[in-house]
Scaffold this motif. Sequence first.
Motif, short mmCIF file in Angstrom:
data_model
loop_
_atom_site.label_atom_id
_atom_site.label_comp_id
_atom_site.label_asym_id
_atom_site.label_seq_id
_atom_site.Cartn_x
_atom_site.Cartn_y
_atom_site.Cartn_z
N UNK A 190 10.41 16.22 1.38
CA UNK A 190 10.05 17.23 2.96
C UNK A 190 8.59 17.84 3.17
N UNK A 191 8.05 17.88 2.06
CA UNK A 191 6.50 18.32 2.46
C UNK A 191 5.09 17.06 2.69
N UNK A 192 5.83 16.41 3.48
CA UNK A 192 4.96 15.08 3.29
C UNK A 192 5.28 13.93 4.16
N UNK A 193 4.87 14.15 5.90
CA UNK A 193 5.09 13.19 7.29
C UNK A 193 5.19 12.10 7.10
N UNK A 194 6.32 11.44 7.26
CA UNK A 194 6.11 9.69 6.82
C UNK A 194 4.61 9.25 8.35
N UNK A 195 4.71 9.17 9.36
CA UNK A 195 3.44 9.04 9.77
C UNK A 195 2.10 8.89 9.14
N UNK A 196 1.81 10.86 9.66
CA UNK A 196 0.78 10.85 8.33
C UNK A 196 0.38 10.06 6.92
N UNK A 197 1.33 10.17 6.05
CA UNK A 197 0.91 9.12 5.35
C UNK A 197 0.44 7.66 5.75
N UNK A 198 1.47 7.14 6.84
CA UNK A 198 0.43 5.88 6.90
C UNK A 198 -0.52 5.78 7.39
N UNK A 199 -1.28 6.90 7.67
CA UNK A 199 -2.54 6.99 9.03
C UNK A 199 -3.94 7.23 6.93
N UNK A 200 -2.89 7.54 6.11
CA UNK A 200 -3.94 7.86 4.50
C UNK A 200 -3.79 7.40 4.28
N UNK A 201 -3.16 6.05 4.29
CA UNK A 201 -3.13 4.70 3.99
C UNK A 201 -4.12 3.88 4.28
N UNK A 202 -4.89 3.99 5.50
CA UNK A 202 -5.22 3.12 6.33
C UNK A 202 -6.78 3.95 5.88
N UNK A 203 -6.78 4.72 5.29
CA UNK A 203 -8.28 4.90 5.11
C UNK A 203 -8.78 4.36 4.42
N UNK A 204 -10.42 3.89 4.81
CA UNK A 204 -10.94 3.12 3.05
C UNK A 204 -11.25 4.00 2.53
N UNK A 205 -11.11 5.23 1.75
CA UNK A 205 -11.34 5.78 0.98
C UNK A 205 -9.70 5.99 0.57
N UNK A 206 -8.91 5.46 0.37
CA UNK A 206 -7.19 5.47 0.09
C UNK A 206 -7.01 3.98 -0.10
N UNK A 207 -7.92 3.05 0.27
CA UNK A 207 -7.99 1.93 -0.24
C UNK A 207 -8.84 1.67 -1.28
N UNK A 208 -9.87 1.95 -1.58
CA UNK A 208 -11.08 2.38 -2.92
C UNK A 208 -10.14 2.71 -3.45
N UNK A 209 -9.40 3.75 -3.23
CA UNK A 209 -8.71 4.57 -4.56
C UNK A 209 -7.21 3.84 -4.96
N UNK A 210 -6.66 2.74 -3.85
CA UNK A 210 -5.86 2.12 -4.43
C UNK A 210 -6.43 1.15 -5.84
N UNK A 211 -7.49 0.32 -4.91
CA UNK A 211 -8.72 -0.22 -5.96
C UNK A 211 -8.75 -0.03 -7.32
N UNK A 212 -9.12 1.18 -7.14
CA UNK A 212 -9.76 1.64 -8.38
C UNK A 212 -8.69 2.53 -10.06
N UNK A 213 -7.44 2.55 -8.54
CA UNK A 213 -5.84 3.37 -10.05
C UNK A 213 -5.33 1.83 -10.27
N UNK A 214 -5.09 0.82 -9.41
CA UNK A 214 -4.50 -0.16 -9.91
C UNK A 214 -5.39 -1.27 -10.97
N UNK A 215 -4.86 -1.51 -11.59
CA UNK A 215 -4.30 -2.21 -13.36
C UNK A 215 -4.99 -3.77 -12.76
N UNK A 216 -5.88 -4.31 -13.60
CA UNK A 216 -5.70 -5.96 -13.30
C UNK A 216 -7.02 -6.68 -13.21
#
Length: 265
Positions: A178-204
């Motif tokens: 309930x504390x997170x809006x779907x569209x807000x999250x979608x836009x957060x996932x578009x950020x270059x900083x978020x994409x960088x974190x996805x790469x840094x948190x991922x394994x492989x």
Amino acid sequence: MTQRSGGSTRYNIGQNSLSAVPVFLPGIPEQTKIANFLTAVDEKIAQLTQKGELLARYKKGVMQQIFSQQLRFKDDNGQDFPVWEEKTLGDVTELFSRRNKNLIDAEVFSVTNYNGFVLQSEHFEDRVIAGDDLSDYKIIYDGEFAYNPARVNVGSIALFTEEVGIISSLYVCFKCLASLDNTFLLNFLELESTKHRINSFGEGGVRIYLWYPLFAQIPITLPSIPEQIKISNFLTVLDDKISHNQIQLNALKRYKQGLLQQMFV
């Protein structure tokens, strides 16, 4: 003359053969009219292309200002919203895995890098991917997310907006609390900083895998839900303008292609 190389065939046309190809030409006045008309269409295509690029750059810039809190919104009374809070995605999302054991009557979807959820039959037009047994597939409903853990770093994550569907068991499914809006999250996932974190948190190595326990560790700074909704509505207006411009551009390109076929065939 025909040449074969590496299993492929290439056809070369000599100057004499090319010179013998018949060409039907209108008179110079008509050629000029046709050229001027097509030039006008090309200029409109160029304008719409430039407009789309400018809108995309504007959205990217304003998103950076919003999510860095350089740009803040006011509430309906003109007052400041509460201070943003530091969270992780695990604090504000919930993992689920809803198996299709009862074999519900629903379409099979895939998550794509650029177009979100699409029907699997459209995504893989030349072959059928889903087998006869869909009991191990997952059920997803409107407002829920899914991503490919092996391709989330290139954008294979999306919000499902149909009533119900089924997707491969390989996808990771989650939904916002309930504390997170779907569209807000979608836009957060578009950020270059978020994409960088996805790469840094991922394994492989060559291929990055991001399973939900790692996805859940990604930090997110959250405004209150009312401010999230204001932000989401503002960015949705920009998305609608970008989408409308792209529809116009695609239609104009099809129009030009149709004209060329009618003129020169």
